[in-house]
Design a protein around this motif. Structure first.
Motif, PDB file in Angstrom:
ATOM      1  N   VAL A  11       0.839  -1.205   0.000  1.00 35.32           N
ATOM      2  CA  VAL A  11       0.000   0.000   0.000  1.00 35.32           C
ATOM      3  C   VAL A  11       0.874   1.255   0.000  1.00 35.32           C
ATOM      4  N   LEU A  12       1.957   1.209   0.752  1.00 36.92           N
ATOM      5  CA  LEU A  12       2.874   2.348   0.767  1.00 36.92           C
ATOM      6  C   LEU A  12       3.540   2.516  -0.596  1.00 36.92           C
ATOM      7  N   GLU A  13       4.053   1.421  -1.129  1.00 37.32           N
ATOM      8  CA  GLU A  13       4.780   1.494  -2.397  1.00 37.32           C
ATOM      9  C   GLU A  13       3.865   1.804  -3.588  1.00 37.32           C
ATOM     10  N   CYS A  14       2.743   1.138  -3.667  1.00 35.46           N
ATOM     11  CA  CYS A  14       1.893   1.246  -4.858  1.00 35.46           C
ATOM     12  C   CYS A  14       0.863   2.380  -4.801  1.00 35.46           C
ATOM     13  N   TYR A  15       0.393   2.704  -3.610  1.00 38.64           N
ATOM     14  CA  TYR A  15      -0.663   3.711  -3.470  1.00 38.64           C
ATOM     15  C   TYR A  15      -0.206   4.948  -2.710  1.00 38.64           C
ATOM     16  N   ASP A  16       1.065   4.960  -2.304  1.00 34.74           N
ATOM     17  CA  ASP A  16       1.629   6.072  -1.557  1.00 34.74           C
ATOM     18  C   ASP A  16       0.781   6.404  -0.320  1.00 34.74           C
ATOM     19  N   LEU A  17       0.318   5.350   0.340  1.00 34.78           N
ATOM     20  CA  LEU A  17      -0.481   5.511   1.554  1.00 34.78           C
ATOM     21  C   LEU A  17       0.278   4.894   2.722  1.00 34.78           C
TER      22      LEU A  17
END
Length: 158
Positions: A39-45
């Protein structure tokens, strides 16, 4: 934006049982850690930064897991994840654990997250921005019952 996101992990010694299988309880850790990174890597969340700024975050309301094949010590695995249902206050996420070649399904995991406000101590609604993100990546599946989904995936794998 990808609807199905994935990452690689390696089964570690401290996570195995005496038979060199990934311990059943550790599957949850591997799935949740992979999802957080994805989620951090792909959605910048960044869910931790999100909590610090909003005092809101997702808590697990329900887990379902099917162990299909064992994962072994030092085996490289692929973990896929996808949101298959979202509402104004919940996310239902499916995660699958595969061998390194994505040929052998190891486990299937469904988790339902509830968006929670730590100040009011109650379920709360996703912001418009979050709903926009989730609706862009939501990947509907035909099965609504976990056992049906597991059977469908096992038959599809043959």
């Amino acid at each position: 934006m990808d609807k199905i996101i994935k990452s690689k992990v390696k089964v570690r010694f401290q996570d195995c049982d005496p038979f060199n299988h990934l311990n059943n309880s550790k599957y949850l850790d591997y799935f949740m850690n992979a999802r957080e990174d994805q989620v951090l890597e792909c959605y910048d969340l960044n869910v931790y930064e999100h909590f610090i700024t909003t005092k809101k975050n997702w808590v697990v309301a329900n887990n379902q897991i099917a162990y299909i094949k064992p994962a072994f010590l030092m085996e490289e695995l692929i973990i896929q994840s996808q949101i298959f249902k979202c509402t104004n206050s919940t996310l239902s996420v499916e995660m699958k654990m595969w061998d390194a070649h994505e040929k052998e399904l190891k486990a299937i995991y469904w988790v339902k997250f509830v968006y929670f406000d730590s100040v009011t101590k109650k379920r709360t609604q996703h912001s418009h921005e979050l709903m926009e993100l989730f609706s862009n990546v939501e990947n509907h599946i035909d099965q609504s019952i976990f056992e049906e989904r597991v059977n469908y995936l096992l038959i599809s794998e043959l």
